[in-house]
Every structure is written in structure tokens, then in C-alpha cells.
Design a protein around this motif. Structure first.
Motif, PDB file in Angstrom:
ATOM      1  N   ILE A   1      -8.482   1.785  -6.339  1.00 51.68           N
ATOM      2  CA  ILE A   1      -7.683   0.481  -6.335  1.00 51.68           C
ATOM      3  C   ILE A   1      -8.319  -0.044  -4.567  1.00 51.68           C
ATOM      4  O   ILE A   1      -8.225   0.639  -3.422  1.00 51.68           O
ATOM      5  N   GLU A   2      -8.696  -1.183  -4.742  1.00 51.30           N
ATOM      6  CA  GLU A   2      -8.154  -1.979  -3.030  1.00 51.30           C
ATOM      7  C   GLU A   2      -6.876  -2.111  -2.795  1.00 51.30           C
ATOM      8  O   GLU A   2      -6.009  -1.894  -2.792  1.00 51.30           O
ATOM      9  N   ALA A   3      -7.101  -0.988  -1.505  1.00 54.08           N
ATOM     10  CA  ALA A   3      -5.932  -0.813  -0.387  1.00 54.08           C
ATOM     11  C   ALA A   3      -5.010  -1.760   0.076  1.00 54.08           C
ATOM     12  O   ALA A   3      -4.131  -1.483  -0.072  1.00 54.08           O
ATOM     13  N   PHE A   4      -5.896  -3.277  -0.139  1.00 54.92           N
ATOM     14  CA  PHE A   4      -4.667  -3.861   0.707  1.00 54.92           C
ATOM     15  C   PHE A   4      -4.099  -4.779  -0.525  1.00 54.92           C
ATOM     16  O   PHE A   4      -3.565  -5.850  -0.331  1.00 54.92           O
ATOM     17  N   GLY A   5      -4.357  -4.537  -1.729  1.00 47.05           N
ATOM     18  CA  GLY A   5      -3.573  -5.407  -3.046  1.00 47.05           C
ATOM     19  C   GLY A   5      -2.431  -4.911  -3.268  1.00 47.05           C
ATOM     20  O   GLY A   5      -1.745  -3.668  -2.495  1.00 47.05           O
ATOM     21  N   THR A   6      -1.359  -5.560  -4.412  1.00 51.84           N
ATOM     22  CA  THR A   6      -0.464  -5.106  -4.756  1.00 51.84           C
ATOM     23  C   THR A   6      -0.273  -3.092  -4.822  1.00 51.84           C
ATOM     24  O   THR A   6       0.604  -3.325  -4.371  1.00 51.84           O
ATOM     25  N   VAL A   7      -1.000  -2.908  -5.470  1.00 54.44           N
ATOM     26  CA  VAL A   7      -1.586  -1.943  -6.158  1.00 54.44           C
ATOM     27  C   VAL A   7      -1.345  -1.285  -5.481  1.00 54.44           C
ATOM     28  O   VAL A   7      -0.391   0.321  -4.599  1.00 54.44           O
ATOM     29  N   GLY A   8      -2.254  -1.547  -4.017  1.00 50.40           N
ATOM     30  CA  GLY A   8      -2.669  -0.092  -3.282  1.00 50.40           C
ATOM     31  C   GLY A   8      -1.701  -0.650  -2.174  1.00 50.40           C
ATOM     32  O   GLY A   8      -1.220   0.248  -1.146  1.00 50.40           O
ATOM     33  N   ARG A   9      -1.139  -1.710  -1.920  1.00 45.38           N
ATOM     34  CA  ARG A   9       0.549  -1.887  -1.185  1.00 45.38           C
ATOM     35  C   ARG A   9       1.308  -0.204  -1.990  1.00 45.38           C
ATOM     36  O   ARG A   9       1.662   0.705  -0.487  1.00 45.38           O
ATOM     37  N   GLU A  10       1.357  -0.238  -2.668  1.00 45.74           N
ATOM     38  CA  GLU A  10       2.139   0.511  -3.026  1.00 45.74           C
ATOM     39  C   GLU A  10       1.881   1.956  -3.237  1.00 45.74           C
ATOM     40  O   GLU A  10       2.802   2.624  -2.796  1.00 45.74           O
ATOM     41  N   LEU A  11       0.842   2.386  -3.478  1.00 45.83           N
ATOM     42  CA  LEU A  11       0.012   3.408  -3.821  1.00 45.83           C
ATOM     43  C   LEU A  11       0.149   4.156  -2.063  1.00 45.83           C
ATOM     44  O   LEU A  11       0.615   5.520  -1.724  1.00 45.83           O
TER      45      LEU A  11
END
Length: 194
Positions: A43-53
């Protein structure tokens, strides 16, 4: 992706129906879901999913304010490993910051080993690590090892010596009890010293 969103909605519904659910159960439920659904890609750290994670991983860090307690969550490290290199390092640095702010002490070798496993992405070269990443990591690692240096210099360099006149002195039982309760502290009893 639709399947992941459906599972997330199911988890959210379950949590709403159980308002008394402990924080660690909520986090564990979400983390199990994530491990099951995203273990095949980073998961890319600063993508949408990454921010939620990132928000999800911060819940136990901020709730417990004790990295040793966070490390007890069996799903925490596997979920953290779903991140790309930047995300893992970002989470590890957040843990270090929390440890410093809330004075998480690592008083045993086992505590140090647990924390090192938690901060693995900053301490060990990673396959997906950029070429010059070690330069930034050195800052975080130095901040992490500074309290360790304090502990080993200021706590483990002394030995307690107890001196009593006779082996039957009442103080001997108390000292032996303390020695049993704190086996990590070097201590000896001397008899008959004047």
C-alpha cells in the motif's frame, strides 16, 4: 476492491453494534481484515488507502502510549508490513516519537528485541528501500537508541551490596525477598563484616 469495501462495511457495522467493544478488539478486527485482503500488494503510504491505514495503526499507538503494549497486538506488524517502504518507516518513526513522548522504557533484552522487531523497517535494510534511505533513517534510529544508551549507562552499571553482622539477622530475609523480586538487579549479601 469492491470485496474489500464490503468487508470494511461489515466490520464497521459489527463495531457499531457492540459499543462496549475494547479498543484492542476493534483494532484487531480491522487489522485481520486488512491482512486477509491486502497481503498480496504494498500500500502506498500517502495514497487514499495508505492514509486510512495510517489512521488505523495510530489508534493503538495513541491509545496505549506504550510501544511494548502495541507490539502485543499480533496483527499490528503484519498490517504495518502491508505498507510500502515509506509507510513502514513513517509508522516506525511515529512509534519512536510516541516512545520518547511517553517514556516507554525497555528494561530487558526481550523488551529491546520486541521493539526492534516493531521498528524493523528503520533498523534493517529492506528490499524495497531507496538507495539513500539510510540517511533519513539514521536520524530516527539515533533518537531511538538515545534512551537505550541512558538505560544501560545509568541503570545496569551498579551492584547492590548488603552487609549484615550475622546470617540470622532479620534483614537477611527481607533482602533475599527483594533479590527474588528483582532478579535483573545485581545484588550480594556479605556476612560478618565489621
Amino acid at each position: 476492491m469492491k470485496r474489500c469495501l464490503d468487508k470494511a462495511k461489515q466490520a464497521k457495522k459489527l463495531i457499531k453494534n457492540r459499543p462496549d467493544m475494547p479498543v484492542e478488539d476493534i483494532v484487531s478486527l480491522h487489522m485481520c481484515f486488512i491482512v486477509l485482503n491486502v497481503s498480496t500488494f504494498r500500500i502506498e503510504a500517502f495514497g487514499t488507502v495508505g492514509r486510512e491505514l495510517t489512521k488505523l495503526l495510530r489508534i493503538p499507538i495513541d491509545e496505549y502510549n506504550n510501544a511494548l503494549r502495541v507490539a502485543e497486538l499480533t496483527e499490528f506488524i503484519p498490517v504495518m508490513e502491508c505498507f510500502d517502504y515509506r509507510g513502514r518507516c513513517y509508522t516506525a518513526s511515529y512509534i519512536i516519537q510516541n516512545m520518547l513522548e511517553h517514556e516507554t522504557w525497555m528494561l530487558t533484552e526481550q523488551n529491546v528485541a520486541v521493539i526492534c522487531a516493531l521498528l524493523d523497517s528503520l533498523l534493517v535494510d529492506q528490499q524495497d528501500q531507496p538507495k539513500n534511505a539510510h540517511l533519513l533513517n539514521n536520524l530516527f534510529v539515533a533518537r531511538f537508541f538515545n534512551p537505550l544508551q541512558y538505560i544501560y549507562i545509568n541503570i545496569y552499571i551498579y551492584e547492590l551490596l548488603f552487609c549484615v553482622h550475622e546470617r540470622h539477622d532479620k534483614a537477611v530475609d527481607i533482602v533475599k525477598q527483594l533479590m527474588d523480586e528483582y532478579p535483573a538487579v545485581e545484588a550480594r549479601i556479605f556476612y560478618g563484616i565489621r
